[in-house]
Structure formats: structure tokens, C-alpha cells
Design a protein around this motif. Structure first.
Motif, short mmCIF file in Angstrom:
data_model
loop_
_atom_site.label_atom_id
_atom_site.label_comp_id
_atom_site.label_asym_id
_atom_site.label_seq_id
_atom_site.Cartn_x
_atom_site.Cartn_y
_atom_site.Cartn_z
N ARG A 22 42.90 65.93 44.43
CA ARG A 22 42.44 65.74 45.81
C ARG A 22 42.43 67.09 46.50
NH1 ARG A 22 46.70 61.03 47.22
NH2 ARG A 22 46.02 59.53 45.67
N ARG A 23 41.37 67.37 47.21
CA ARG A 23 41.20 68.68 47.83
C ARG A 23 41.43 68.63 49.33
NH1 ARG A 23 38.13 71.83 44.13
NH2 ARG A 23 37.59 70.53 42.35
N SER A 24 41.96 69.74 49.83
CA SER A 24 42.12 69.90 51.27
C SER A 24 42.01 71.39 51.57
CB SER A 24 43.47 69.36 51.72
OG SER A 24 43.61 69.53 53.10
N SER A 25 41.34 71.73 52.66
CA SER A 25 41.08 73.13 52.95
C SER A 25 41.44 73.45 54.39
CB SER A 25 39.60 73.43 52.70
OG SER A 25 39.33 74.78 52.92
N ARG A 26 41.86 74.67 54.61
CA ARG A 26 42.14 75.20 55.94
C ARG A 26 41.43 76.54 56.06
NH1 ARG A 26 43.24 70.69 56.19
NH2 ARG A 26 45.11 69.66 56.94
N VAL A 31 43.94 73.77 48.98
CA VAL A 31 44.83 73.24 47.95
C VAL A 31 44.13 72.10 47.21
CG1 VAL A 31 46.93 73.85 49.20
CG2 VAL A 31 45.99 71.58 49.46
N VAL A 32 44.52 71.92 45.96
CA VAL A 32 44.08 70.80 45.14
C VAL A 32 45.34 70.16 44.59
CG1 VAL A 32 42.70 70.06 43.17
CG2 VAL A 32 41.96 72.01 44.53
N LEU A 95 49.80 71.20 41.70
CA LEU A 95 49.23 71.69 42.95
C LEU A 95 48.65 73.07 42.70
CD1 LEU A 95 49.05 71.07 46.09
CD2 LEU A 95 50.95 72.65 46.28
N VAL A 96 47.40 73.25 43.07
CA VAL A 96 46.75 74.56 42.97
C VAL A 96 46.50 75.04 44.39
CG1 VAL A 96 44.70 75.82 42.19
CG2 VAL A 96 45.66 73.99 40.77
N VAL A 97 46.94 76.26 44.68
CA VAL A 97 46.73 76.88 45.99
C VAL A 97 45.75 78.02 45.80
CG1 VAL A 97 47.82 78.04 47.94
CG2 VAL A 97 49.09 76.30 46.68
N ARG A 98 44.61 77.94 46.49
CA ARG A 98 43.57 78.97 46.39
C ARG A 98 43.49 79.73 47.70
NH1 ARG A 98 38.27 79.50 47.68
NH2 ARG A 98 38.11 77.35 48.38
N ILE A 119 48.71 70.58 52.33
CA ILE A 119 49.45 69.77 51.36
C ILE A 119 49.58 68.33 51.88
CG2 ILE A 119 51.71 69.41 50.30
CD1 ILE A 119 51.97 72.47 50.13
N ALA A 120 49.92 68.18 53.16
CA ALA A 120 50.06 66.83 53.72
C ALA A 120 48.73 66.08 53.64
CB ALA A 120 50.54 66.91 55.17
N SER A 121 47.63 66.75 53.92
CA SER A 121 46.33 66.11 53.87
C SER A 121 45.94 65.72 52.44
CB SER A 121 45.28 67.04 54.46
OG SER A 121 44.01 66.49 54.37
N ALA A 122 46.21 66.59 51.48
CA ALA A 122 45.86 66.30 50.10
C ALA A 122 46.73 65.19 49.51
CB ALA A 122 45.99 67.56 49.25
N MET A 123 47.97 65.08 49.96
CA MET A 123 48.88 64.06 49.43
C MET A 123 48.71 62.71 50.11
SD MET A 123 52.37 66.21 48.83
CE MET A 123 53.27 64.79 48.21
N ARG A 124 48.01 62.67 51.25
CA ARG A 124 47.82 61.43 51.99
C ARG A 124 47.06 60.43 51.13
NH1 ARG A 124 45.16 63.37 56.41
NH2 ARG A 124 47.16 64.15 57.11
#
Length: 166
Positions: A22-26, A31-32, A95-98, A119-124
Motif C-alpha cells: 500500500r502506497r502513501s506519499s507526502r 512509503v510502501v 516498509l519501504v521509505v523513498r 505510515i499511518a495512511s499506508a497502514m490504514r
């Protein structure tokens, strides 16, 4: 510094996380997150970690971020920020942090806040309903604006010079 059992080292781990996570970006990072495999089966195929394994974190800092010294500094900062957040990740997760190019100039506190949010968004958990559709795909297209008789598609009175015969 992250302990060796919490670091992603193999391309298969990165590949399974990037392919199925699951992806989330700021603004400065993305993060994936790949959750741990379920007890009845796996969520990521044969590359998935056993449930008893600790969570693993990997970092991607490309040359777009900067030179070698800048990239290493960004990676150290992200690694240091991830260390206290490992307890939030379930065992067996990846967890991959780019880092994005703007991470090189971001403040430490801002990176920490963005990392928490991503991280919170990707884990939701995602809703069980039908997959969300992106706007602009598959639906009726927007009508095209009417073209004018002038060159470049602009009305004669809009912007620039007007050519008139005087």
C-alpha cells in the motif's frame, strides 16, 4: 541505526513490497507498506516473510536527491527517524521509505511528521467495497472548448497584440 534483523537487504523483499504494498506519499517522502501474511495464506506470494520475523525497513534514496554525501545524510536521517517507529509495525511486515528530492533540504522535524502521516495512511485498512476509481479515467470525457478562427486557438481580443487593418 537499525539492527540488522530490521533492515531489508534483498531485492526480493523490495520487489514484493513495491509490487503488492500500500502506497502513501507526502511532500518529501513516500512509503510502501506490505502487511504481514495472514495465518491462512500469504498476502505477497512466496517472497513474504514468516509471521514470527521482525518488521523490516528499506530505504530508496536516488541520485535525484543529490550527490553521494547528500544521499547518505538523507538516508541516515530517515534511518534514525524509523528506529523508534519500528514498534508500530507488526511482525513480518515490510516498509519501504523513498526519499524525494526535496528531502535533502527538509527539516528533521518535518521529515518525522511526514513519516508518521505516511505510515499511518499506508497502514490504514482499506474498505472492503469495490475498488476506488480515479477521477478522469474510464468516464465520459469533458467537452472540448470551441476553437476560434484565429491562429493558436485564441480569440482575437485575448492577450498579446491584436492585428487589425487600419
Amino acid at each position: 541505526m537499525l539492527s540488522p534483523e530490521n533492515r531489508m537487504r534483498h531485492s526480493t523483499e523490495f520487489g514484493s513490497a513495491m509490487r503488492s504494498g500500500r502506497r502513501s506519499s507526502r511532500d518529501d517522502l513516500a512509503v510502501v507498506y506490505l502487511p504481514p501474511p495472514r495465518a491462512g495464506g500469504t498476502t505477497a506470494g512466496p517472497e513474504a516473510l514468516p509471521v514470527g520475523e521482525p518488521p523490516r525497513v528499506g530505504f530508496i534514496v536516488s541520485k535525484a536527491v543529490g550527490g553521494a554525501v547528500v544521499r547518505k545524510r538523507v538516508q541516515r536521517r530517515l534511518r534514525h527517524l524509523m528506529r523508534p517507529r519500528l514498534s508500530e509495525l507488526p511482525n513480518g511486515s515490510l516498509l519501504v521509505v523513498r526519499a524525494k528530492p526535496s528531502a535533502a533540504t527538509a527539516r528533521y522535524e518535518d521529515l518525522g511528521a511526514q513519516l508518521d502521516g505516511a505510515i499511518a495512511s499506508a497502514m490504514r485498512p482499506r474498505p472492503k467495497g469495490p475498488a476506488r476509481r480515479r477521477r478522469g479515467r474510464g468516464g465520459p470525457s469533458a467537452p472540448e472548448p470551441a476553437k476560434s478562427d484565429t491562429e493558436g486557438g485564441r480569440p482575437a481580443t485575448e492577450g498579446g497584440e491584436r492585428w487589425t487593418d487600419r
